[in-house]
Scaffold this motif. Structure first.
Motif, PDB file in Angstrom:
ATOM      1  N   GLU A 136       0.857  -1.179   0.000  1.00 43.97           N
ATOM      2  CA  GLU A 136       0.000   0.000   0.000  1.00 43.97           C
ATOM      3  C   GLU A 136       0.887   1.221   0.000  1.00 43.97           C
ATOM      4  N   PRO A 137       0.717   2.134  -0.874  1.00 38.64           N
ATOM      5  CA  PRO A 137      -0.246   2.192  -1.970  1.00 38.64           C
ATOM      6  C   PRO A 137       0.296   1.493  -3.214  1.00 38.64           C
ATOM      7  N   ASP A 138      -0.633   1.128  -4.113  1.00 37.96           N
ATOM      8  CA  ASP A 138      -0.237   0.580  -5.419  1.00 37.96           C
ATOM      9  C   ASP A 138       0.505   1.662  -6.180  1.00 37.96           C
ATOM     10  N   PHE A 139       1.388   1.247  -7.074  1.00 41.98           N
ATOM     11  CA  PHE A 139       2.196   2.228  -7.805  1.00 41.98           C
ATOM     12  C   PHE A 139       2.610   1.637  -9.145  1.00 41.98           C
ATOM     13  N   THR A 140       2.620   2.477 -10.187  1.00 41.12           N
ATOM     14  CA  THR A 140       3.099   2.093 -11.519  1.00 41.12           C
ATOM     15  C   THR A 140       4.097   3.135 -11.978  1.00 41.12           C
ATOM     16  N   LEU A 141       5.239   2.667 -12.451  1.00 37.18           N
ATOM     17  CA  LEU A 141       6.282   3.546 -12.966  1.00 37.18           C
ATOM     18  C   LEU A 141       6.522   3.217 -14.432  1.00 37.18           C
ATOM     19  N   PRO A 142       6.175   4.125 -15.348  1.00 43.04           N
ATOM     20  CA  PRO A 142       6.528   3.894 -16.751  1.00 43.04           C
ATOM     21  C   PRO A 142       8.013   4.187 -16.940  1.00 43.04           C
ATOM     22  N   LEU A 143       8.697   3.352 -17.691  1.00 40.81           N
ATOM     23  CA  LEU A 143      10.133   3.507 -17.897  1.00 40.81           C
ATOM     24  C   LEU A 143      10.435   3.372 -19.378  1.00 40.81           C
ATOM     25  N   THR A 144      11.037   4.413 -19.966  1.00 39.06           N
ATOM     26  CA  THR A 144      11.415   4.394 -21.374  1.00 39.06           C
ATOM     27  C   THR A 144      12.886   4.051 -21.474  1.00 39.06           C
ATOM     28  N   LEU A 145      13.191   3.019 -22.259  1.00 39.93           N
ATOM     29  CA  LEU A 145      14.563   2.552 -22.413  1.00 39.93           C
ATOM     30  C   LEU A 145      14.966   2.592 -23.878  1.00 39.93           C
ATOM     31  N   ASP A 146      16.232   2.873 -24.120  1.00 37.89           N
ATOM     32  CA  ASP A 146      16.790   2.780 -25.455  1.00 37.89           C
ATOM     33  C   ASP A 146      17.082   1.303 -25.709  1.00 37.89           C
ATOM     34  N   VAL A 147      16.897   0.821 -26.923  1.00 37.29           N
ATOM     35  CA  VAL A 147      17.065  -0.604 -27.201  1.00 37.29           C
ATOM     36  C   VAL A 147      18.502  -1.092 -27.045  1.00 37.29           C
ATOM     37  N   VAL A 148      19.464  -0.178 -27.004  1.00 30.25           N
ATOM     38  CA  VAL A 148      20.852  -0.592 -26.784  1.00 30.25           C
ATOM     39  C   VAL A 148      21.218  -0.530 -25.296  1.00 30.25           C
ATOM     40  N   ASP A 149      20.270  -0.161 -24.459  1.00 29.73           N
ATOM     41  CA  ASP A 149      20.481  -0.075 -23.016  1.00 29.73           C
ATOM     42  C   ASP A 149      20.677  -1.485 -22.461  1.00 29.73           C
ATOM     43  N   GLN A 150      21.755  -1.700 -21.730  1.00 29.26           N
ATOM     44  CA  GLN A 150      22.060  -3.032 -21.207  1.00 29.26           C
ATOM     45  C   GLN A 150      21.827  -3.159 -19.710  1.00 29.26           C
ATOM     46  N   ARG A 151      20.947  -2.353 -19.140  1.00 28.83           N
ATOM     47  CA  ARG A 151      20.655  -2.463 -17.707  1.00 28.83           C
ATOM     48  C   ARG A 151      20.041  -3.825 -17.422  1.00 28.83           C
ATOM     49  N   THR A 152      20.442  -4.366 -16.296  1.00 19.42           N
ATOM     50  CA  THR A 152      19.935  -5.688 -15.915  1.00 19.42           C
ATOM     51  C   THR A 152      18.590  -5.559 -15.213  1.00 19.42           C
ATOM     52  N   VAL A 153      17.922  -6.682 -15.099  1.00 25.29           N
ATOM     53  CA  VAL A 153      16.652  -6.742 -14.375  1.00 25.29           C
ATOM     54  C   VAL A 153      16.870  -6.293 -12.929  1.00 25.29           C
ATOM     55  N   ALA A 154      17.991  -6.696 -12.326  1.00 23.89           N
ATOM     56  CA  ALA A 154      18.290  -6.316 -10.937  1.00 23.89           C
ATOM     57  C   ALA A 154      18.456  -4.805 -10.801  1.00 23.89           C
ATOM     58  N   GLU A 155      19.109  -4.163 -11.773  1.00 21.61           N
ATOM     59  CA  GLU A 155      19.298  -2.713 -11.714  1.00 21.61           C
ATOM     60  C   GLU A 155      17.968  -1.974 -11.860  1.00 21.61           C
ATOM     61  N   VAL A 156      17.126  -2.436 -12.753  1.00 21.42           N
ATOM     62  CA  VAL A 156      15.818  -1.806 -12.937  1.00 21.42           C
ATOM     63  C   VAL A 156      14.958  -2.005 -11.688  1.00 21.42           C
ATOM     64  N   LYS A 157      15.011  -3.194 -11.110  1.00 22.02           N
ATOM     65  CA  LYS A 157      14.263  -3.462  -9.875  1.00 22.02           C
ATOM     66  C   LYS A 157      14.727  -2.537  -8.758  1.00 22.02           C
ATOM     67  N   LYS A 158      16.036  -2.373  -8.625  1.00 27.21           N
ATOM     68  CA  LYS A 158      16.586  -1.503  -7.585  1.00 27.21           C
ATOM     69  C   LYS A 158      16.123  -0.059  -7.794  1.00 27.21           C
ATOM     70  N   HIS A 159      16.152   0.414  -9.041  1.00 28.04           N
ATOM     71  CA  HIS A 159      15.691   1.766  -9.345  1.00 28.04           C
ATOM     72  C   HIS A 159      14.208   1.929  -9.008  1.00 28.04           C
ATOM     73  N   PHE A 160      13.409   0.931  -9.351  1.00 26.62           N
ATOM     74  CA  PHE A 160      11.975   0.978  -9.076  1.00 26.62           C
ATOM     75  C   PHE A 160      11.704   1.042  -7.576  1.00 26.62           C
ATOM     76  N   VAL A 161      12.394   0.219  -6.806  1.00 28.92           N
ATOM     77  CA  VAL A 161      12.209   0.203  -5.354  1.00 28.92           C
ATOM     78  C   VAL A 161      12.654   1.538  -4.748  1.00 28.92           C
ATOM     79  N   GLN A 162      13.767   2.092  -5.232  1.00 29.90           N
ATOM     80  CA  GLN A 162      14.228   3.389  -4.737  1.00 29.90           C
ATOM     81  C   GLN A 162      13.204   4.487  -5.038  1.00 29.90           C
TER      82      GLN A 162
END
Length: 168
Positions: A37-63
Motif C-alpha cells: 500500500e499504496p499501489d504504484f506504476t512507474l513507466p520507464l522508457t529505455l533505449d534498445v541498446v540499453d544493457q541495464r539488468t533486471v536487478a538494476e531496474v528493480k533496484k531503481h523501481f524500489v528506490q
C-alpha cells in the motif's frame, strides 16, 4: 542514472517528436507494485541498446517507490515477474527479456528461490517410475466380476426417439 520523473516526461515528448527510426530505438515498459500500500506504476522508457539488468531496474523501481511514499522496502526481498507470474532472471538485460509495453510486477521473493536465476526449485508431483511399476498384480474378485460382465442394454423401443407430429 535513470533520471528524475520530469526527465521521463521530457523523454516522452522527445519520443513523440522523433522520426520513425527514433521510435524503433526506444521502448517503454511499466513497472507495477500491487502487493504494497499504496499501489504504484512507474513507466520507464529505455533505449534498445540499453544493457541495464533486471536487478538494476528493480533496484531503481524500489528506490523510486521508497522516495515517493516514504517507505523503506528492501529490493533484495523482491523479484520482478511478468503478468503470467514468470520470474525474470536478475542478471539478464531488461531489453532481452521484455517487449515494448511489457508490464512487470514487483513480487516478494519466494523462500528458497535462487536470486541469480530468479527461479525457485520445483518439486515434482509425479510419482517415481518404480512406484508406477509396482501396481498390484491381482484384482479383487468383485472388481474382476464387474469388469467381465457386459452392461445391460436398453430395449430397441427406448432407443428410437418418437417422431414429432405437426398439426395445423
Amino acid at each position: 542514472e535513470f533520471g528524475e520523473e520530469s526527465q521521463g516526461a521530457q523523454e516522452l515528448c522527445l519520443l513523440a517528436e522523433d522520426s520513425e527510426l527514433g521510435k524503433k530505438r526506444r521502448m517503454k515498459i511499466y513497472l507495477h507494485v500491487e502487493i504494497l500500500e499504496p499501489d504504484f506504476t512507474l513507466p520507464l522508457t529505455l533505449d534498445v541498446v540499453d544493457q541495464r539488468t533486471v536487478a538494476e531496474v528493480k533496484k531503481h523501481f524500489v528506490q523510486t517507490y521508497n522516495t515517493r511514499f516514504s517507505k523503506s522496502i528492501d529490493a533484495d526481498e523482491f523479484v520482478l515477474t511478468t503478468a503470467k507470474k514468470k520470474q525474470l532472471t536478475s542478471s539478464d538485460s531488461v531489453i532481452s527479456v521484455c517487449r515494448s509495453n511489457t508490464d512487470l510486477f514487483l513480487t516478494p521473493k519466494k523462500k528458497g528461490a535462487d536470486s541469480s536465476t530468479g527461479a525457485a526449485p520445483k518439486a515434482s508431483h509425479r510419482p517415481a517410475k518404480q512406484d508406477v511399476a509396482e501396481a498390484p498384480a491381482a484384482k479383487p474378485a468383485a472388481a474382476a466380476a464387474a469388469v467381465s460382465q457386459p452392461a445391460p442394454r436398453a430395449s430397441p423401443a427406448v432407443q428410437q426417439p418418437k417422431e414429432a407430429k405437426w398439426t395445423r
